[in-house]
Write an enzyme that holds these catalytic residues in place. Structure first.
Site, mmCIF file in Angstrom:
data_model
loop_
_atom_site.group_PDB
_atom_site.id
_atom_site.type_symbol
_atom_site.label_atom_id
_atom_site.label_comp_id
_atom_site.label_asym_id
_atom_site.label_seq_id
_atom_site.Cartn_x
_atom_site.Cartn_y
_atom_site.Cartn_z
ATOM 1 N N ASN A 27 0.079 -55.177 33.807
ATOM 2 C CA ASN A 27 0.375 -54.423 32.775
ATOM 3 C C ASN A 27 1.972 -54.113 32.919
ATOM 4 O O ASN A 27 2.171 -53.415 33.821
ATOM 5 C CB ASN A 27 -0.514 -52.939 33.070
ATOM 6 N N TRP A 28 2.627 -54.761 32.090
ATOM 7 C CA TRP A 28 4.102 -54.813 32.085
ATOM 8 C C TRP A 28 4.615 -53.225 31.493
ATOM 9 O O TRP A 28 5.796 -53.038 31.814
ATOM 10 C CB TRP A 28 4.665 -55.879 31.505
ATOM 11 N N LYS A 29 3.762 -52.657 30.815
ATOM 12 C CA LYS A 29 4.305 -51.400 30.298
ATOM 13 C C LYS A 29 5.370 -51.717 29.419
ATOM 14 O O LYS A 29 5.426 -52.654 28.782
ATOM 15 C CB LYS A 29 4.124 -50.333 31.536
ATOM 16 N N HIS A 108 -5.357 -46.261 28.405
ATOM 17 C CA HIS A 108 -4.845 -46.261 29.579
ATOM 18 C C HIS A 108 -4.331 -44.789 29.768
ATOM 19 O O HIS A 108 -4.114 -43.992 28.552
ATOM 20 C CB HIS A 108 -3.398 -47.078 29.552
ATOM 21 N N GLU A 178 -9.364 -46.670 37.042
ATOM 22 C CA GLU A 178 -7.792 -46.145 37.313
ATOM 23 C C GLU A 178 -7.760 -44.627 37.610
ATOM 24 O O GLU A 178 -7.512 -44.033 36.633
ATOM 25 C CB GLU A 178 -6.731 -46.621 36.096
ATOM 26 N N GLY A 249 0.290 -52.732 37.938
ATOM 27 C CA GLY A 249 1.618 -52.229 36.924
ATOM 28 C C GLY A 249 2.747 -52.621 37.619
ATOM 29 O O GLY A 249 3.240 -53.470 37.714
ATOM 30 N N GLY A 250 3.312 -51.654 38.627
ATOM 31 C CA GLY A 250 4.557 -51.777 39.274
ATOM 32 C C GLY A 250 4.923 -53.301 39.858
ATOM 33 O O GLY A 250 5.844 -53.874 39.657
HETATM 34 P P1 PGA Z 1 0.353 -49.291 39.198
HETATM 35 O O1 PGA Z 1 0.011 -49.231 37.583
HETATM 36 O O2 PGA Z 1 -0.039 -50.647 39.597
HETATM 37 O O3 PGA Z 1 1.875 -49.365 39.264
HETATM 38 O O4 PGA Z 1 -0.072 -48.118 39.839
HETATM 39 C C1 PGA Z 1 -1.306 -49.447 37.155
HETATM 40 C C2 PGA Z 1 -1.709 -49.256 35.668
HETATM 41 O O5 PGA Z 1 -0.984 -48.128 35.221
HETATM 42 O O6 PGA Z 1 -2.353 -49.811 34.960
#
Ligand code: PGA
Length: 265
Positions: A27-29, A108, A178, A249-250
């Site tokens: 998830n590159w946001k 999300h 999540e 994500g990160g």
């Molecule tokens: P994260 O993000 O791996 O940075 O905790 C996960 C997400 O928000 O999908």
């Protein structure tokens, strides 16, 4: 010794066929750029498992041209609950399909919190996605206060019942557990930790039970985990039988860490 080695070589491809395949979703946001995304994809290693990149809308067109060879799938990060019309700024499921999306994130926590997305909107989005045979990745999970008050199970039950109300499981649906308290939003929250393995197992078992109450057949529903998945914990998390994949994500924003997570299975 030699015989043993060649027997292993012979059996390995067949063994792999019977291992449950897991899905890794990046998830590159709202990060990177089209140019960087193409360089990134070039450096990603091949995987036996399903690799999905949830990229910003403006990357999808270019990325879809470069992903086929690597068998990487594309996901939208959001979708409209409407099919078409005067909805300035929205992107429809049909448009995502045209850009080659196989999956799309829905609900999300960042959309629920910052954009005040409601369960009924999320339900509409899932319906649109299923209509166009795009696999929804529905994110659910409790916040820190709810967890402290031991409300995790009831939060999950409410979210799943409302978000999936009246939905027919015609295609595959993914539920991403999540926990909001475990999501580390890239720059901030450097000290955050993923949920413990016990927490993950118990939440996944709970979600499975809730789904079994909601649907006659849950075979097409996968339950995955997200929240500070990193190269350090991905192997342990992905090897849990309750976990059918991860949403990252990160740690999905750097090639070496995403490659390390891919190798973890
Ligand atoms: P994260 O993000 O791996 O940075 O905790 C996960 C997400 O928000 O999908």
């Amino acid at each position: 010794m030699r015989k043993q080695k060649s027997l292993k070589k012979l059996l390995w491809p067949n063994l792999i066929k019977f291992m449950p395949s897991k899905v890794i979703i990046a998830n590159w946001k709202m990060n990177l750029s089209v140019k960087k995304s193409l360089e990134f994809v070039r450096k990603i290693i091949k995987s036996q498992n399903e690799l999905v990149i949830a990229a910003p809308f403006t990357f999808l067109c270019e990325m879809s041209k470069h992903l086929k060879k690597k068998k990487i799938k594309l996901a939208g990060q959001n979708v409209s609950q409407f099919s078409e019309g005067a909805y300035t700024g929205d992107v429809s499921a049909k448009m995502l399909k045209e850009e080659g999306c196989t999956y799309c994130l829905v609900g999300h926590s960042e959309r629920r919190i910052y954009f005040k997305e409601t369960d009924s909107e999320i339900n509409g989005k899932i319906r649109q996605l299923l209509k166009y045979e795009i696999k929804p990745i529905l994110c659910v999970g409790e916040n820190y206060l709810q967890r402290k008050r031991k409300l995790t199970n009831s939060v999950l039950a409410k979210q799943l019942a409302k978000d999936l109300q009246g939905i027919k499981v015609s295609g595959e649906i993914l539920i991403a557990y999540e926990p909001i308290w475990a999501i580390s939003t890239f720059q901030e929250n450097k000290n955050k930790k993923a949920a413990s393995l016990e927490d993950i197992i118990s939440a996944h078992q709970r979600i499975k039970k809730i789904l079994q109450k909601l649907f006659k057949n849950t075979k097409k529903i996968k339950i995955i985990y997200g929240g500070t998945v990193t190269p350090l914990n991905s192997s342990q998390i992905l090897n849990l039988k309750e976990v059918e994949g991860v949403l990252v994500g990160g740690a999905s924003l750097k090639v070496p860490s995403l490659n390390a997570i891919i190798k973890a299975i």
